[in-house]
Design an enzyme around this catalytic site. Sequence first.
Site, PDB file in Angstrom:
ATOM      1  N   HIS A 124      38.691  39.205  48.089  1.00 35.16           N
ATOM      2  CA  HIS A 124      39.174  40.539  47.703  1.00 35.16           C
ATOM      3  C   HIS A 124      38.026  41.532  47.902  1.00 35.16           C
ATOM      4  O   HIS A 124      36.862  41.162  47.765  1.00 35.16           O
ATOM      5  CB  HIS A 124      39.567  40.464  46.224  1.00 35.16           C
ATOM      6  CG  HIS A 124      40.255  41.673  45.676  1.00 35.16           C
ATOM      7  ND1 HIS A 124      39.584  42.793  45.258  1.00 35.16           N
ATOM      8  CD2 HIS A 124      41.565  41.924  45.457  1.00 35.16           C
ATOM      9  CE1 HIS A 124      40.448  43.682  44.792  1.00 35.16           C
ATOM     10  NE2 HIS A 124      41.654  43.185  44.907  1.00 35.16           N
ATOM     11  N   ASP A 201      35.265  34.151  41.388  1.00 36.29           N
ATOM     12  CA  ASP A 201      36.181  35.248  41.082  1.00 36.29           C
ATOM     13  C   ASP A 201      37.481  34.622  40.572  1.00 36.29           C
ATOM     14  O   ASP A 201      38.255  34.062  41.334  1.00 36.29           O
ATOM     15  CB  ASP A 201      36.401  36.076  42.357  1.00 36.29           C
ATOM     16  CG  ASP A 201      37.515  37.105  42.211  1.00 36.29           C
ATOM     17  OD1 ASP A 201      38.213  37.110  41.183  1.00 36.29           O
ATOM     18  OD2 ASP A 201      37.682  37.907  43.147  1.00 36.29           O
ATOM     19  N   GLN A 204      42.741  35.667  39.840  1.00 36.29           N
ATOM     20  CA  GLN A 204      44.094  35.143  40.037  1.00 36.29           C
ATOM     21  C   GLN A 204      44.321  33.807  39.334  1.00 36.29           C
ATOM     22  O   GLN A 204      45.442  33.302  39.327  1.00 36.29           O
ATOM     23  CB  GLN A 204      44.374  34.959  41.541  1.00 36.29           C
ATOM     24  CG  GLN A 204      44.460  36.265  42.303  1.00 36.29           C
ATOM     25  CD  GLN A 204      45.645  37.122  41.866  1.00 36.29           C
ATOM     26  OE1 GLN A 204      46.641  36.627  41.351  1.00 36.29           O
ATOM     27  NE2 GLN A 204      45.530  38.417  42.064  1.00 36.29           N
ATOM     28  N   LYS A 227      45.841  40.642  34.413  1.00 34.99           N
ATOM     29  CA  LYS A 227      46.501  39.626  35.245  1.00 34.99           C
ATOM     30  C   LYS A 227      46.866  38.390  34.423  1.00 34.99           C
ATOM     31  O   LYS A 227      47.339  37.386  34.941  1.00 34.99           O
ATOM     32  CB  LYS A 227      45.611  39.247  36.421  1.00 34.99           C
ATOM     33  CG  LYS A 227      45.374  40.438  37.355  1.00 34.99           C
ATOM     34  CD  LYS A 227      44.728  40.033  38.644  1.00 34.99           C
ATOM     35  CE  LYS A 227      44.123  41.201  39.378  1.00 34.99           C
ATOM     36  NZ  LYS A 227      45.017  41.771  40.391  1.00 34.99           N
ATOM     37  N   CYS A 365      44.083  44.419  49.422  1.00 33.15           N
ATOM     38  CA  CYS A 365      42.629  44.527  49.212  1.00 33.15           C
ATOM     39  C   CYS A 365      41.872  43.382  49.879  1.00 33.15           C
ATOM     40  O   CYS A 365      40.817  42.951  49.389  1.00 33.15           O
ATOM     41  CB  CYS A 365      42.255  44.595  47.727  1.00 33.15           C
ATOM     42  SG  CYS A 365      42.845  46.047  46.895  1.00 33.15           S
TER      43      CYS A 365
HETATM   44  N1  PMP Z   1      39.705  39.390  42.877  1.00 33.38           N
HETATM   45  C1  PMP Z   1      40.946  39.024  43.175  1.00 33.38           C
HETATM   46  C2  PMP Z   1      41.183  37.715  43.865  1.00 33.38           C
HETATM   47  C3  PMP Z   1      42.021  39.845  42.813  1.00 33.38           C
HETATM   48  O1  PMP Z   1      43.274  39.483  43.107  1.00 33.38           O
HETATM   49  C4  PMP Z   1      41.749  41.069  42.138  1.00 33.38           C
HETATM   50  C5  PMP Z   1      42.875  42.021  41.763  1.00 33.38           C
HETATM   51  N2  PMP Z   1      43.856  42.198  42.745  1.00 33.38           N
HETATM   52  C6  PMP Z   1      40.437  41.387  41.850  1.00 33.38           C
HETATM   53  C7  PMP Z   1      39.431  40.526  42.223  1.00 33.38           C
HETATM   54  C8  PMP Z   1      40.063  42.660  41.145  1.00 33.38           C
HETATM   55  O2  PMP Z   1      40.564  42.678  39.861  1.00 33.38           O
HETATM   56  P1  PMP Z   1      40.592  44.046  39.029  1.00 33.38           P
HETATM   57  O3  PMP Z   1      41.184  45.087  39.925  1.00 33.38           O
HETATM   58  O4  PMP Z   1      41.440  43.728  37.853  1.00 33.38           O
HETATM   59  O5  PMP Z   1      39.189  44.355  38.666  1.00 33.38           O
END
Ligand code: PMP
Length: 407
Positions: A124, A201, A204, A227, A365
């Site tokens: 991401h 990270d 998910q 999430k 993203c």
């Molecule tokens: N890493 C991954 C794999 C994600 O799916 C996301 C959110 N789509 C993020 C990081 C970022 O999370 P946040 O926007 O809640 O900070």
Amino acid sequence: VTGIDPEKIRVDFPILGRKVHNKPLVYFDNAATTQKPQVVIDALVNYYTGLNSNVHRGVHYLSQQATVAFEEVREKIQHFVNARFSHEIIYTRGCTESINLVAASWGRANIGQGDEILISGMEHHSNIVPWQMLCEEKGAALKVCPLHPDGSLDMQAYADMLGEKTRMVAITHISNTLGTVNPVKEITRMAHEKGITVLIDGAQALSHMKVDVQDIGCDFYAFSAHKVYGPMGIGGLYGREEVLNAMPPYQGGGEMIKNVTFEKTLYNELPFKFEAGTPNVGDVIGFGAAIDYISGIGLDQIGAWEHELLAYATEKLSADPLVRIIGTAPGKASLISFLINGIHPYDAGTIIDHMGIAVRTGTHCTQPLMDSLGISGTIRASFAFYNTKQEIDRLMEAIDKVKEFFL
Ligand code: PMP
């Protein structure tokens, strides 16, 4: 067959009862954010109705009670991810801030000219850009481990890329675009054999499976409450005590200090050293309610039902010769990215939306991943334990509509 009855679960989530474009809402955008059960909404209302006050600094009753509630959630998170100590849990605004905290603080102290940071091809943007910024500042290099065509990590390439200069491995637990579940324990073990620090990270992962940071063995694990059925704007960073203690503070301000003079400041101990300023108390308490709620249902049950939904959707989508699924690694998490016969995902998404179905379209993203796959984006349906097979049938009807309209 699982013990989950989604019809019973759904009544806990008021938003699932609403209509969109005059059709009952089908919410398949759970990887972007999950919906909130009434207990989480109530926890927020109750906090602001009866407990609101600043934490860690008042002798008065409300402040003390708010502090207790705030710190109890830290312990809840500690047990939820099986950290050794509650002070290994740092509150942040979410996964993105957690990764930025590590890049800024750990990175400032540990990365120098010529060092390497290793990420993967499925990251991401929030697990790419903070490292790029650090590399630019320090003259370090960002390396990217490639993927196999099915969307799984190329572990041979990974082993080969762990080099003399590698200082940090930062890899996602579950890909938000492909659904790939990475072997994070193995990834960590291999990096640690070479003395390399590891950040996972977990954005998910936390809602789909039991996460055990001690079993994984990683140095950092980043996550967001929104999430995991909790509020937006709150999340956390797990860090191993020794690693956190050796790091300089992230931001300066109140809370993170023990003693301040104009000449010198003595920093506070963990976890407060990394929590400058008034924290997001209400949302922390909402996060605690979310953890209680899903713990009550059980992550094993949740995972089992979501896998049933994934298998059902995969079977239906695979049976359509015009649908191409992107990401077919074995043991995937419950989301499916797909394309419909060259129709632009945005166009398809617009028709699907008019059927009352929320899917995500675009790059999710993960633009570099899209570039490496040679596509501009996908349609993504991501499932939660309140989703049903009937809702997947409605998605299949919507896909037929898309084909009628564009083909
Ligand atoms: N890493 C991954 C794999 C994600 O799916 C996301 C959110 N789509 C993020 C990081 C970022 O999370 P946040 O926007 O809640 O900070």
